[in-house]
Design an enzyme around this catalytic site. Sequence first.
Site, PDB file in Angstrom:
ATOM      1  N   LYS A 106      21.898 -59.046  37.544  1.00 43.40           N
ATOM      2  CA  LYS A 106      20.883 -58.070  37.977  1.00 43.40           C
ATOM      3  C   LYS A 106      19.899 -57.831  36.835  1.00 43.40           C
ATOM      4  CE  LYS A 106      22.561 -54.497  35.279  1.00 43.40           C
ATOM      5  NZ  LYS A 106      21.901 -53.986  34.076  1.00 43.40           N
ATOM      6  N   ASP A 159      27.985 -49.797  36.893  1.00 46.80           N
ATOM      7  CA  ASP A 159      27.103 -50.756  37.581  1.00 46.80           C
ATOM      8  C   ASP A 159      27.795 -51.506  38.709  1.00 46.80           C
ATOM      9  OD1 ASP A 159      25.020 -50.202  35.916  1.00 46.80           O
ATOM     10  OD2 ASP A 159      25.163 -52.055  34.744  1.00 46.80           O
TER      11      ASP A 159
HETATM   12  O1  C5P Z   1      30.482 -47.320  33.157  1.00 46.84           O
HETATM   13  P1  C5P Z   1      30.518 -48.358  32.107  1.00 46.84           P
HETATM   14  O2  C5P Z   1      31.926 -48.700  31.694  1.00 46.84           O
HETATM   15  O3  C5P Z   1      29.744 -49.568  32.414  1.00 46.84           O
HETATM   16  O4  C5P Z   1      29.819 -47.718  30.836  1.00 46.84           O
HETATM   17  C1  C5P Z   1      29.957 -48.261  29.549  1.00 46.84           C
HETATM   18  C2  C5P Z   1      29.561 -47.208  28.541  1.00 46.84           C
HETATM   19  O5  C5P Z   1      28.143 -46.968  28.625  1.00 46.84           O
HETATM   20  C3  C5P Z   1      30.182 -45.843  28.764  1.00 46.84           C
HETATM   21  O6  C5P Z   1      31.414 -45.761  28.132  1.00 46.84           O
HETATM   22  C4  C5P Z   1      29.150 -44.922  28.149  1.00 46.84           C
HETATM   23  O7  C5P Z   1      29.279 -44.932  26.744  1.00 46.84           O
HETATM   24  C5  C5P Z   1      27.842 -45.597  28.470  1.00 46.84           C
HETATM   25  N1  C5P Z   1      27.193 -45.089  29.685  1.00 46.84           N
HETATM   26  C6  C5P Z   1      26.607 -43.842  29.670  1.00 46.84           C
HETATM   27  N2  C5P Z   1      25.974 -43.378  30.790  1.00 46.84           N
HETATM   28  C7  C5P Z   1      25.899 -44.133  31.908  1.00 46.84           C
HETATM   29  C8  C5P Z   1      26.488 -45.411  31.947  1.00 46.84           C
HETATM   30  C9  C5P Z   1      27.131 -45.864  30.816  1.00 46.84           C
HETATM   31  O8  C5P Z   1      26.653 -43.137  28.666  1.00 46.84           O
HETATM   32  N3  C5P Z   1      25.258 -43.662  32.982  1.00 46.84           N
END
Ligand code: C5P
Length: 311
Positions: free
Chosen positions: A8, A141
Amino acid sequence: MRLLAPAKINLHLRVGSPRADGFHPLVTWMCTVSLFDELYLEESQSVVGWSLTSNHADLACDQSNLVLKAAILLETAAGRKWEKRRPPGGVAALHKRIPIGAGLGGGSSDGARMLLGLNRLWDAGLSAEELSPLAAQLGSDVPFFLFGPSNICRGRGEIVAPIAKPAVRWAILILPSQAIATPGVYKRLDLLNDWSVNKPRSDDENNEPRLREPDWTNWTLLPAQQLLTMLVNDLEPPAFDVAPELAYLRDTAEQVIQRVVRMSGSGSTLFSLFDQLPEAQAAAKEIKENLSVGAQVVELAPDINDDLNKT
Ligand code: C5P
């Protein structure tokens, strides 16, 4: 079963100050592109649980991989009405083409495709809406990839609403070799904005006007050059702070192709948009020749012809 997991790009990404749980509220227009990982699933009566192999030396194929996490999640999910009908396990083989740590959502897409693939293999009959809470447990995501190809994502990214495909059909991806880890970029965003916990403000104060939304329908209709001038990615300043060479690459790429270049997600991939395929091909060639960096033409919101789309 052969599955294609698309990458994406975040065409537009606005990020607010962190919530109580540490995640950042965001509004993003995400669109799939025609760069695919390939995931092969073969069920087996003789193994219990799923194992994973991959062509990519740096990829962990243990239970930290979202593909295996997806299998475990679906297995343990409530309502095991399909359990008796299925073999106990199988083998998944992942052919990576989407670069890792590139802001292209490759791992998230693999995880989502595994959920959809096992849902089909096991005849579980769960809708994308029903799979979405499981996907959200895998990562912010991941739910997007259950839906696609063009969605507005809100919350921490996991609240997904469909939007028309962009009228713009082509993009180039500029693919620097360095990977960027997402958590570090969000941390740097907090530092740059001085959103310290010592200065609590109301959500409205924190996030307006960043999270105010444009007329998306209008945006889907815009030609490439016009759309490019509207697009923002709030993670560019912190990503360029973490990796200054990326800021330099963006500036020089804009000069070389005489067009706006933006970053996808938390980087490192940069992109630009085109209405005509030959223009995109010429721009990718210019970038590769002048900047010694990978560049690839992709279609936005492509059809996906894999076994999920066979009845
Ligand atoms: O949700 P995901 O595991 O992909 O997110 C990875 C990291 O990115 C989270 O641990 C956080 O530190 C950061 N993040 C965030 N806010 C979001 C998405 C991700 O702070 N909306």
